[in-house]
Write an enzyme that holds these catalytic residues in place. Sequence first.
Site, PDB file in Angstrom:
ATOM      1  N   GLY A  63       0.366   1.157  15.467  1.00 18.32           N
ATOM      2  CA  GLY A  63      -0.279   2.425  15.146  1.00 18.32           C
ATOM      3  C   GLY A  63      -1.506   2.309  14.260  1.00 18.32           C
ATOM      4  O   GLY A  63      -2.081   3.336  13.878  1.00 18.32           O
ATOM      5  N   GLN A  64      -1.913   1.075  13.922  1.00 19.54           N
ATOM      6  CA  GLN A  64      -3.097   0.947  13.065  1.00 19.54           C
ATOM      7  C   GLN A  64      -4.361   1.261  13.865  1.00 19.54           C
ATOM      8  O   GLN A  64      -4.584   0.698  14.940  1.00 19.54           O
ATOM      9  CB  GLN A  64      -3.202  -0.473  12.475  1.00 19.54           C
ATOM     10  CG  GLN A  64      -4.305  -0.586  11.426  1.00 19.54           C
ATOM     11  CD  GLN A  64      -4.326  -1.931  10.700  1.00 19.54           C
ATOM     12  OE1 GLN A  64      -3.582  -2.855  11.050  1.00 19.54           O
ATOM     13  NE2 GLN A  64      -5.195  -2.035   9.703  1.00 19.54           N
TER      14      GLN A  64
ATOM     15  N   HIS B 207      -4.471   0.172   4.247  1.00 14.40           N
ATOM     16  CA  HIS B 207      -4.203   1.443   3.571  1.00 14.40           C
ATOM     17  C   HIS B 207      -2.725   1.761   3.697  1.00 14.40           C
ATOM     18  O   HIS B 207      -2.079   1.379   4.670  1.00 14.40           O
ATOM     19  CB  HIS B 207      -5.037   2.584   4.174  1.00 14.40           C
ATOM     20  CG  HIS B 207      -4.893   2.703   5.653  1.00 14.40           C
ATOM     21  ND1 HIS B 207      -5.572   1.877   6.534  1.00 14.40           N
ATOM     22  CD2 HIS B 207      -4.134   3.522   6.417  1.00 14.40           C
ATOM     23  CE1 HIS B 207      -5.231   2.194   7.776  1.00 14.40           C
ATOM     24  NE2 HIS B 207      -4.364   3.186   7.733  1.00 14.40           N
TER      25      HIS B 207
ATOM     26  N   ILE C  40      -7.542  12.983   7.286  1.00 14.67           N
ATOM     27  CA  ILE C  40      -8.298  13.999   8.022  1.00 14.67           C
ATOM     28  C   ILE C  40      -7.430  14.684   9.087  1.00 14.67           C
ATOM     29  O   ILE C  40      -7.746  15.800   9.522  1.00 14.67           O
ATOM     30  CB  ILE C  40      -9.554  13.341   8.657  1.00 14.67           C
ATOM     31  CG1 ILE C  40     -10.641  14.358   8.894  1.00 14.67           C
ATOM     32  CG2 ILE C  40      -9.207  12.576   9.916  1.00 14.67           C
ATOM     33  CD1 ILE C  40     -11.999  13.741   9.233  1.00 14.67           C
TER      34      ILE C  40
HETATM   35  P1  5GP Z   1      -3.781   4.093  10.707  1.00 17.40           P
HETATM   36  O1  5GP Z   1      -3.591   4.712  12.077  1.00 17.40           O
HETATM   37  O2  5GP Z   1      -4.837   3.015  10.775  1.00 17.40           O
HETATM   38  O3  5GP Z   1      -2.510   3.619  10.058  1.00 17.40           O
HETATM   39  O4  5GP Z   1      -4.290   5.241   9.761  1.00 17.40           O
HETATM   40  C1  5GP Z   1      -5.612   5.678   9.749  1.00 17.40           C
HETATM   41  C2  5GP Z   1      -5.596   7.092   9.268  1.00 17.40           C
HETATM   42  O5  5GP Z   1      -6.923   7.431   8.900  1.00 17.40           O
HETATM   43  C3  5GP Z   1      -5.150   8.095  10.308  1.00 17.40           C
HETATM   44  O6  5GP Z   1      -4.011   8.807   9.831  1.00 17.40           O
HETATM   45  C4  5GP Z   1      -6.363   8.990  10.493  1.00 17.40           C
HETATM   46  O7  5GP Z   1      -6.019  10.350  10.679  1.00 17.40           O
HETATM   47  C5  5GP Z   1      -7.141   8.769   9.217  1.00 17.40           C
HETATM   48  N1  5GP Z   1      -8.576   8.935   9.359  1.00 17.40           N
HETATM   49  C6  5GP Z   1      -9.348   8.501  10.387  1.00 17.40           C
HETATM   50  N2  5GP Z   1     -10.644   8.805  10.164  1.00 17.40           N
HETATM   51  C7  5GP Z   1     -10.684   9.454   8.953  1.00 17.40           C
HETATM   52  C8  5GP Z   1     -11.740  10.024   8.188  1.00 17.40           C
HETATM   53  O8  5GP Z   1     -12.915   9.987   8.553  1.00 17.40           O
HETATM   54  N3  5GP Z   1     -11.406  10.610   7.010  1.00 17.40           N
HETATM   55  C9  5GP Z   1     -10.110  10.654   6.560  1.00 17.40           C
HETATM   56  N4  5GP Z   1      -9.895  11.251   5.386  1.00 17.40           N
HETATM   57  N5  5GP Z   1      -9.083  10.123   7.273  1.00 17.40           N
HETATM   58  C10 5GP Z   1      -9.369   9.528   8.450  1.00 17.40           C
END
Ligand code: 5GP
Length: 112
Positions: A91-92, A98, A31
């Site tokens: 950064g999670q 994922h 997103i």
């Molecule tokens: P993390 O920071 O946990 O490695 O990655 C989480 C990712 O999920 C981030 O890059 C963030 O932009 C994405 N994200 C968060 N909320 C949503 C959402 O509601 N939809 C989508 N498609 N991505 C999301």
Amino acid sequence: MSDCLFCKISNKEIPAKVEYEDDDLIVIHDINPQAAVHILLIPKRHIDRIDALQDGDAGLMGTLLIRAKDLAQKNGWEDFRLVFNNGAAAGQTVFHIHMHLLTGRPMGWPPG
Ligand code: 5GP
Ligand code: ZN
């Protein structure tokens, strides 16, 4: 998990732009993309983070890499970066495992 964002996206309770899906994985567009292409490869089964993986998850996680490669080849993404963030300080922000696939811009090393 009922209150997990990526479980809800996997279940279609929350919409997302889906790039690929099978019984085990859903692949969506981030997103808040950090590159021209930024997709997330998400196992449908809830696993919090890399730390929580068990030996029995080896096949699933191998498949994640192979599907990333398949998508890259299909779309002509020759150079790309694959990232797992494990834990908040790394950064999670979403605690459902994922893998990020980023491509479409030059990338520096080390990442910030
Ligand atoms: P993390 O920071 O946990 O490695 O990655 C989480 C990712 O999920 C981030 O890059 C963030 O932009 C994405 N994200 C968060 N909320 C949503 C959402 O509601 N939809 C989508 N498609 N991505 C999301
Ligand atoms: Zn989940």
